[in-house]
Design a protein around this motif. Structure first.
Motif, PDB file in Angstrom:
ATOM      1  N   THR A   1       0.848  -1.181   0.000  1.00 34.24           N
ATOM      2  CA  THR A   1       0.000   0.000   0.000  1.00 34.24           C
ATOM      3  C   THR A   1       0.887   1.236   0.000  1.00 34.24           C
ATOM      4  O   THR A   1       2.118   1.122  -0.050  1.00 34.24           O
ATOM      5  CB  THR A   1      -0.963  -0.013   1.210  1.00 34.24           C
ATOM      6  N   ALA A   2       0.274   2.407   0.041  1.00 33.56           N
ATOM      7  CA  ALA A   2       1.047   3.650  -0.027  1.00 33.56           C
ATOM      8  C   ALA A   2       0.414   4.704   0.873  1.00 33.56           C
ATOM      9  O   ALA A   2      -0.811   4.724   1.062  1.00 33.56           O
ATOM     10  CB  ALA A   2       1.107   4.161  -1.464  1.00 33.56           C
ATOM     11  N   PRO A   3       1.223   5.605   1.419  1.00 25.35           N
ATOM     12  CA  PRO A   3       0.690   6.695   2.230  1.00 25.35           C
ATOM     13  C   PRO A   3       0.029   7.749   1.351  1.00 25.35           C
ATOM     14  O   PRO A   3       0.177   7.721   0.112  1.00 25.35           O
ATOM     15  CB  PRO A   3       1.940   7.262   2.907  1.00 25.35           C
ATOM     16  N   PRO A   4      -0.703   8.687   1.927  1.00 23.09           N
ATOM     17  CA  PRO A   4      -1.214   9.817   1.148  1.00 23.09           C
ATOM     18  C   PRO A   4      -0.058  10.529   0.436  1.00 23.09           C
ATOM     19  O   PRO A   4       1.083  10.498   0.915  1.00 23.09           O
ATOM     20  CB  PRO A   4      -1.853  10.720   2.207  1.00 23.09           C
ATOM     21  N   PRO A   5      -0.325  11.146  -0.694  1.00 22.67           N
ATOM     22  CA  PRO A   5       0.758  11.743  -1.486  1.00 22.67           C
ATOM     23  C   PRO A   5       1.463  12.885  -0.776  1.00 22.67           C
ATOM     24  O   PRO A   5       0.907  13.536   0.110  1.00 22.67           O
ATOM     25  CB  PRO A   5       0.051  12.229  -2.753  1.00 22.67           C
ATOM     26  N   GLY A   6       2.713  13.106  -1.199  1.00 24.98           N
ATOM     27  CA  GLY A   6       3.532  14.156  -0.621  1.00 24.98           C
ATOM     28  C   GLY A   6       3.498  15.430  -1.442  1.00 24.98           C
ATOM     29  O   GLY A   6       2.710  15.591  -2.380  1.00 24.98           O
ATOM     30  N   ARG A   7       4.401  16.335  -1.094  1.00 29.42           N
ATOM     31  CA  ARG A   7       4.430  17.667  -1.679  1.00 29.42           C
ATOM     32  C   ARG A   7       4.595  17.631  -3.198  1.00 29.42           C
ATOM     33  O   ARG A   7       4.039  18.452  -3.914  1.00 29.42           O
ATOM     34  CB  ARG A   7       5.557  18.461  -1.043  1.00 29.42           C
ATOM     35  N   GLY A   8       5.338  16.661  -3.707  1.00 30.47           N
ATOM     36  CA  GLY A   8       5.640  16.629  -5.123  1.00 30.47           C
ATOM     37  C   GLY A   8       4.441  16.434  -6.025  1.00 30.47           C
ATOM     38  O   GLY A   8       4.479  16.781  -7.203  1.00 30.47           O
ATOM     39  N   VAL A   9       3.354  15.859  -5.508  1.00 30.12           N
ATOM     40  CA  VAL A   9       2.159  15.637  -6.320  1.00 30.12           C
ATOM     41  C   VAL A   9       0.946  16.323  -5.696  1.00 30.12           C
ATOM     42  O   VAL A   9      -0.181  15.845  -5.778  1.00 30.12           O
ATOM     43  CB  VAL A   9       1.889  14.123  -6.507  1.00 30.12           C
ATOM     44  N   GLY A  10       1.192  17.472  -5.083  1.00 36.97           N
ATOM     45  CA  GLY A  10       0.106  18.269  -4.544  1.00 36.97           C
ATOM     46  C   GLY A  10      -0.475  17.758  -3.247  1.00 36.97           C
ATOM     47  O   GLY A  10      -1.597  18.131  -2.872  1.00 36.97           O
ATOM     48  N   GLY A  11       0.273  16.906  -2.529  1.00 35.34           N
ATOM     49  CA  GLY A  11      -0.208  16.356  -1.271  1.00 35.34           C
ATOM     50  C   GLY A  11       0.322  17.115  -0.073  1.00 35.34           C
ATOM     51  O   GLY A  11       0.546  18.318  -0.121  1.00 35.34           O
ATOM     52  N   TYR A  12       0.573  16.392   1.013  1.00 34.72           N
ATOM     53  CA  TYR A  12       0.984  16.995   2.277  1.00 34.72           C
ATOM     54  C   TYR A  12       2.489  17.232   2.323  1.00 34.72           C
ATOM     55  O   TYR A  12       3.279  16.452   1.805  1.00 34.72           O
ATOM     56  CB  TYR A  12       0.567  16.088   3.433  1.00 34.72           C
TER      57      TYR A  12
ATOM     58  N   VAL B   1      10.158   8.872   8.986  1.00 35.93           N
ATOM     59  CA  VAL B   1       9.792  10.174   8.448  1.00 35.93           C
ATOM     60  C   VAL B   1      10.178  10.206   6.973  1.00 35.93           C
ATOM     61  O   VAL B   1      11.338   9.973   6.628  1.00 35.93           O
ATOM     62  CB  VAL B   1      10.487  11.316   9.209  1.00 35.93           C
ATOM     63  N   LEU B   2       9.212  10.466   6.113  1.00 36.00           N
ATOM     64  CA  LEU B   2       9.437  10.412   4.677  1.00 36.00           C
ATOM     65  C   LEU B   2       9.949  11.737   4.129  1.00 36.00           C
ATOM     66  O   LEU B   2       9.615  12.812   4.644  1.00 36.00           O
ATOM     67  CB  LEU B   2       8.135  10.048   3.958  1.00 36.00           C
ATOM     68  N   GLU B   3      10.729  11.658   3.073  1.00 33.31           N
ATOM     69  CA  GLU B   3      11.108  12.863   2.341  1.00 33.31           C
ATOM     70  C   GLU B   3       9.848  13.506   1.752  1.00 33.31           C
ATOM     71  O   GLU B   3       8.894  12.800   1.385  1.00 33.31           O
ATOM     72  CB  GLU B   3      12.075  12.508   1.215  1.00 33.31           C
ATOM     73  N   PRO B   4       9.817  14.837   1.651  1.00 34.15           N
ATOM     74  CA  PRO B   4       8.593  15.509   1.198  1.00 34.15           C
ATOM     75  C   PRO B   4       8.065  15.041  -0.152  1.00 34.15           C
ATOM     76  O   PRO B   4       6.848  14.988  -0.353  1.00 34.15           O
ATOM     77  CB  PRO B   4       9.002  16.984   1.153  1.00 34.15           C
ATOM     78  N   THR B   5       8.960  14.697  -1.090  1.00 29.26           N
ATOM     79  CA  THR B   5       8.504  14.305  -2.429  1.00 29.26           C
ATOM     80  C   THR B   5       8.493  12.797  -2.645  1.00 29.26           C
ATOM     81  O   THR B   5       8.166  12.333  -3.737  1.00 29.26           O
ATOM     82  CB  THR B   5       9.404  14.948  -3.504  1.00 29.26           C
ATOM     83  N   ALA B   6       8.819  12.012  -1.619  1.00 32.47           N
ATOM     84  CA  ALA B   6       8.866  10.556  -1.768  1.00 32.47           C
ATOM     85  C   ALA B   6       7.469   9.981  -1.974  1.00 32.47           C
ATOM     86  O   ALA B   6       6.500  10.437  -1.364  1.00 32.47           O
ATOM     87  CB  ALA B   6       9.503   9.928  -0.535  1.00 32.47           C
ATOM     88  N   GLU B   7       7.364   8.993  -2.822  1.00 29.71           N
ATOM     89  CA  GLU B   7       6.097   8.290  -3.054  1.00 29.71           C
ATOM     90  C   GLU B   7       6.352   6.790  -2.929  1.00 29.71           C
ATOM     91  O   GLU B   7       6.341   6.049  -3.905  1.00 29.71           O
ATOM     92  CB  GLU B   7       5.524   8.659  -4.429  1.00 29.71           C
ATOM     93  N   PRO B   8       6.597   6.328  -1.720  1.00 30.55           N
ATOM     94  CA  PRO B   8       7.019   4.933  -1.533  1.00 30.55           C
ATOM     95  C   PRO B   8       5.854   3.953  -1.559  1.00 30.55           C
ATOM     96  O   PRO B   8       4.696   4.307  -1.331  1.00 30.55           O
ATOM     97  CB  PRO B   8       7.653   4.964  -0.144  1.00 30.55           C
ATOM     98  N   THR B   9       6.193   2.702  -1.811  1.00 32.81           N
ATOM     99  CA  THR B   9       5.278   1.588  -1.593  1.00 32.81           C
ATOM    100  C   THR B   9       5.700   0.893  -0.311  1.00 32.81           C
ATOM    101  O   THR B   9       6.883   0.642  -0.091  1.00 32.81           O
ATOM    102  CB  THR B   9       5.330   0.594  -2.762  1.00 32.81           C
TER     103      THR B   9
END
Length: 312
Positions: free
Chosen positions: A186-197, A223-231
């Protein structure tokens, strides 16, 4: 993808352990989340003391209590008396000042049983720091959930995945409970790079998960990097809390008080010491005194940690 890993520091609060995650010396906040404890897990014997947090004050924050097992009885100076059970949310906004206690109901204490949950503090945005105190309780119906293919997800607070929880948050944030079967991705809510948190983190409550080529276990916050989109892949059955949001700005934290202003912290200390903050009407025979510690906070960036006698 990973900015930092924080190990929960286990603290014995007199027969009951918590794992303190935030604040951390190198990371004070994630979004507006300024405090995070894992309460337990514990198994109380019949007649044991269990949870017995005397009345104590807060300013400048909202507290969020969420349980996996057990029950806690909340009372506060707004007049609220409310037990919280697994899957429910107690959302208390301190604003300009509130006093509350959290205890095990005497009947539950006589029976004993398990206790396991999460306690979070959410710093209020500056414009909301002096709002009137309030309390809201939400059952499972107030928290959107999803279950499919070995993934259970519950939105405890805020907005994520196109859903919105009932808790009356004051700034953009999300707080999600995952239960993952082995092998689930699964994946967390999106980060800054795709208009997320802007800021996001995952706290592994139990089990093991894989992010990239790294493995993380119970008691670790990633703690994730702001633009990371991990699985995220569950290597074992796992419980994970996913949280984050938009920063609200630097905050001073001293004992149970959070504020953008040292002057407000000092005023709250004086009010509590002088008895100017009302106790809960059904729990007014005792309270936690103001800690006898120096008035000057530690130099930034190291936070002044909350009093270890108070886990909430």
């Amino acid at each position: 993808m990973i900015e930092m890993v924080i190990e929960a520091r286990r603290k014995d609060l007199g027969g009951f352990e918590v794992g303190r995650v935030l604040p951390f010396h190198a990371r004070r906040m994630v979004g507006p989340f300024i405090f995070l404890d894992e309460m337990g897990p514990a198994e109380f014997a019949a007649g044991a003391e269990a949870i017995n947090v005397r009345p104590h004050p807060h300013i400048g924050l909202s507290t969020l209590s969420y349980l996996f097992e057990g029950e806690i009885l909340h009372r506060d100076s707004t007049g609220a008396t409310q037990p919280i059970r697994p899957g429910e949310v107690n959302w208390m906004t301190a604003g300009r000042g509130i006093v509350h206690s959290e205890r095990t109901d005497p009947l539950k204490k006589s029976r004993g049983g398990p206790m396991h949950g999460m306690q979070a503090w959410v710093a209020l945005p500056t414009e909301a720091e002096d709002v009137d105190p309030s309390f809201h309780h939400h059952g499972e119906e107030g928290q959107p959930s999803y279950e499919n293919g070995g993934l259970f997800a519950r939105l405890v607070a805020g907005e994520a995945y196109g859903a919105k929880a009932a808790a009356p948050v004051s700034s953009p944030l999300f707080y999600v409970h995952w239960e993952l079967a082995e092998g689930v991705r699964t994946a967390p809510p999106p980060g800054r790079g795709v208009g997320g948190y802007a800021e996001r983190a995952l706290y592994v409550v139990k089990g093991e998960v894989e992010i990239g080529d790294r493995v993380f276990r119970g008691g670790q916050m990633v703690v994730l990097e702001p633009t990371a989109e991990p699985t995220i892949k569950a290597l074992t059955p796992a419980t994970v809390m996913v949280l984050g949001g938009e920063p609200v700005g630097p905050r001073v934290i001293w004992w149970n008080f959070v504020s953008s202003s040292q002057a407000k912290i000092d005023a709250a200390k004086a009010d509590w010491k002088a008895g100017r903050m009302a106790l809960p009407k059904d729990d007014d025979q005792e309270f936690i005194p103001l800690p006898d510690v120096p008035a000057t906070p530690e130099p930034a960036p190291a936070p002044v940690k909350p009093d270890p006698t108070d886990p909430v």
